[in-house]
Design an enzyme around this catalytic site. Structure first.
Site, PDB file in Angstrom:
ATOM      1  CD  GLU A   1      -2.190   2.209  -3.456  1.00 15.00           C
ATOM      2  OE1 GLU A   1      -3.374   2.474  -3.739  1.00 15.00           O
ATOM      3  OE2 GLU A   1      -1.765   2.195  -2.274  1.00 15.00           O
TER       4      GLU A   1
ATOM      5  CG  ASP B   1      -1.788   1.183   1.350  1.00 14.07           C
ATOM      6  OD1 ASP B   1      -2.636   1.370   0.460  1.00 14.07           O
ATOM      7  OD2 ASP B   1      -1.642   1.953   2.323  1.00 14.07           O
TER       8      ASP B   1
END
Length: 710
Positions: free
Chosen positions: A389, A353
């Site tokens: 990401e 993330d």
């Protein structure tokens, strides 16, 4: 008579955390600024400490001790003594119990008054004053767990990137409403590995599940005030502990074994397990957030602090803080956590993330940062599936294409371009050409192949696929933020209709758009990713930021599944078996030696090659993509494709019908897909047919079959 306190010996500085041996428990905790660390032992998770013991050993910045006679199952916490000087970046408060950052399980007390902030008040100058109220009874606590587990012959499926189909899911939401899962297992790790779930995944061709965060979660105070939870889980308290909220067995520590059993069960079915991990920030938030672990242990080591005011945090995550991965101790924490999940929990990879936040050098992104360099040389981690990401919310944080080999990336440009094109926005053709063919503009210059691109149209963050084609605006009032949260520019439904409709024509158009998106995803070079529930028409009622909706808004309603949508998904995803879609190199447009077709041709509806004018024309919304190769297709008795490579994709995103001239490379074609209907049968076209008609906003795939090859 009270029992005598346990005997504490100096112990060892390694490994960090709490680990049992034949005589007791060794505890080792890093803190460069603490003057003393105490180990509190508990018989009950919500009771008072039965013993408080100073760790007598110190090696460098590691405080350690060996407690004789203590073993697996012990509940404990840490009291950290030292300066409380927020202006100096120091937040030690021994009145607050800290969670061991290396604990492998976290035990939760019953609901009670929470006193988890290290400050009592903040003065007019913004200076916090220390809170001396003790929180030991209600604080989350660490727990000692063992490594014993019968893995049997478990091994990583090791699915090659070119064969990978990722399915992003939420552990609870996947099975909470699944009628085929035993009621006691719904919404749990155990439920995820049951036969009905595995059979569903296999029917789609899924090779890899990507789990939304399963590290132990602490719900943010603002959600607790609204009686909501952080359903998605991007609020990590323990980087080694699987969250107890997804365990069928609610005994403290039981989640560890249940998670391992889930992985073993999925591996037995040939399905990989990737974890969505959150190392960019922690649940402690900004300077006024709770103090639960890292802040109270060593605030200046674990967090990036602002140089002009050490009370404040660098925040490129939008969550109040950013982990200081340039510091070797914080980097060690992250790497130790990753290796634990890989070695002890047998996971197959990680999706990071806000990965750009992990790779910053000061204010800038650094593709050879300490973090990326450490992962690159690690003999365990470098061989796993690694997905970034590739953005954060700080300056220069948008880094699609910026991560080095062997990383793959969530390709946000793929998602955005597909949505814009099918929405009818002009001028998308050039961008779309790159996205359908693996995004060479992003990855080729760094010697990365098409599999660096994780292609997706929807994910957990945003509309579901059904909502994407049904809503022109978000509906997030249930989140309690007056509909201000979530993206304002996400919908692909720009034809003037909002929400459910009784008009069959509108509903047919929406169903067709769903088919267009999954068909586009399927025929694109790269690694496709599905969002759980899209294949059955899941809706969140237009909520495009359901991060706090642990209820029917987010859970997959299996009994409301759209059978035709599911059948279409299963049918179209079979195309991923085609060698031309699993190639590891980009197309060149040339004719390979011995091949009858160019590997890639772009066609105008009138049959000619697309010209530079066509590519530049913002109104070009219909075209063909011919992917060629040596292998040819055949059909089984049910009309399903069983092998193949060369095929023609015809796309019409305009609001009018388009007639395509078919290229003269075969006497006839077999229609595999036409999104005007949810037909799952392959239909050979008459040999004399030289044109193909597409209705508005539709896509068709035609294959060259063995019997009809020229």
């Amino acid at each position: 008579m009270l029992a005598p306190p346990p005997i504490v010996l100096p112990g060892q500085a390694f490994p960090l955390g709490a680990h049992c041996d034949a005589t007791g428990l060794n505890v080792a905790v890093y803190s460069s600024s603490a003057t003393r660390i105490e180990l509190c032992l508990f018989d009950r998770v919500d009771g008072p400490p039965t013993a408080t013991l100073s760790l007598p050993g110190r090696s460098g910045h590691v405080h350690h001790g060996h407690v004789v006679g203590v073993g697996v199952g012990q509940i404990y916490g840490l009291r950290v003594h030292g300066s409380y000087e927020p202006r100096a970046g120091l937040r030690h408060n021994p009145h607050k119990l800290m969670v061991d950052p290396y604990t492998r399980a976290i035990a939760w007390p019953a609901q009670g008054r929470e006193l988890h902030h290290d400050y009592r008040a903040v003065d007019a100058a913004g200076e916090p004053t220390i809170d001396t109220r003790d929180n030991a009874r209600t604080a989350p606590k660490s727990m000692v767990v063992g490594d014993d587990f019968e893995w049997g012959d478990d091994r990583l499926p090791a699915v090659p990137w070119q064969d990978t189909l990722i399915y992003e899911l939420h552990v609870k939401g996947m099975t909470r409403l699944h009628p085929g899962v035993p009621s006691a297992l719904r919404g749990t790790y155990a439920g995820l590995a049951t036969p009905p779930v595995i059979e569903h995944l296999q029917s789609l061709g899924v090779t890899t599940v990507e789990l939304l965060p399963v590290h132990e979660i602490y719900d943010e105070p603002h959600l607790r005030l609204r009686k909501l939870t952080n359903y998605w889980g991007y609020s990590t308290l323990g980087f080694f502990a699987p969250t107890a909220r997804y365990a069928a067995d609610q005994r403290p520590g039981a989640a560890v074994r249940e998670f391992k059993a889930m992985v073993r069960g999925l591996h037995a079915a040939g399905i990989e397990v990737i974890l969505d991990v959150v190392y960019n920030h922690s649940c402690e938030g900004g300077p006024l957030g709770p103090t639960l672990s890292l802040r109270g242990l060593d605030n200046r080591t674990y967090y990036a602090l602002r140089h002009d005011d050490l009370r404040e945090y660098v925040d490129v995550t939008g969550c109040g803080n950013t982990l200081h991965t340039r510091h070797p101790q914080t980097l060690q924490l992250v790497l130790d956590s990753l290796r634990y999940w890989a070695v002890h929990m047998h996971v197959d990879g990680f999706r990071f993330d806000l990965a750009s936040a992990l790779a910053r050098h000061g204010p800038d992104f650094d593709r050879w940062s300490a973090f990326l360099g450490a992962v690159h040389q690690d003999p365990v981690l470098s061989r796993l599936k690694l997905i970034a990401e590739p953005w954060d919310v700080g300056p220069g944080g948008y880094q699609i294409g910026g991560f080095p080999h062997p990383w793959a990336e969530w390709n946000g440009k793929y998602r955005d371009t597909l949505r814009k094109f099918w929405r009818g926005e002009p001028g998308q053709l050039g961008e779309l050409g790159f996205r359908l063919t693996g995004s060479a503009d992003l990855y080729q210059r760094a010697n990365r192949g098409p599999q660096a691109s994780i292609n997706f149209v929807t994910c957990h963050d945003g509309f579901t696929l059904r909502d994407l084609v049904s809503h022109a605006r978000k509906h997030n009032l249930a989140n309690g933020e007056q509909n201000r949260d979530g993206s304002d520019h996400e919908s692909s439904a720009n034809w003037g209709f909002e929400g459910p409709s009784d008009d069959p024509a509108i509903e047919e158009l929406r169903a067709r758009m769903v088919r267009n998106f999954v068909a586009s995803l399927t025929v694109s070079l790269g690694v496709p990713m599905l969002c759980a529930g899209d294949e059955i028409g899941r809706s969140q009622g237009g909520n495009n930021n359901a991060y706090c909706q642990d209820n029917e808004v987010s859970w997959i309603a299996w009994e409301q599944a759209d059978a035709s949508t599911l059948g279409f998904f299963r049918h179209v995803l079979r195309l991923r078996k085609a060698a031309v879609l699993r190639r590891r190199t980009f197309f060149t447009g040339a004719r390979p030696p011995g091949s009858r077709l160019h590997d890639l041709r772009w066609l105008h509806p009138d049959g000619r090659e697309l010209s530079p004018h066509d590519w530049a024309d913002p109104q070009t919304q219909a075209f063909g993509m011919l992917l060629g190769g040596d292998a040819i297709t055949d059909l089984d008795a049910q009309g399903h494709v069983i092998v193949g490579e060369s095929f023609l994709t015809l796309i019409n995103a305009s609001a009018r019908p388009v007639r395509f001239q078919l290229p003269a490379v075969a006497r006839a074609w077999a229609r595999i897909i036409d999104t005007r209907a949810a037909d799952t049968q392959a239909v050979p076209l008459p040999p004399e047919q030289r044109c193909y008609d597409l209705v508005p906003r539709s896509l068709a795939v035609l294959w060259l079959t063995a019997a009809q090859a020229t």
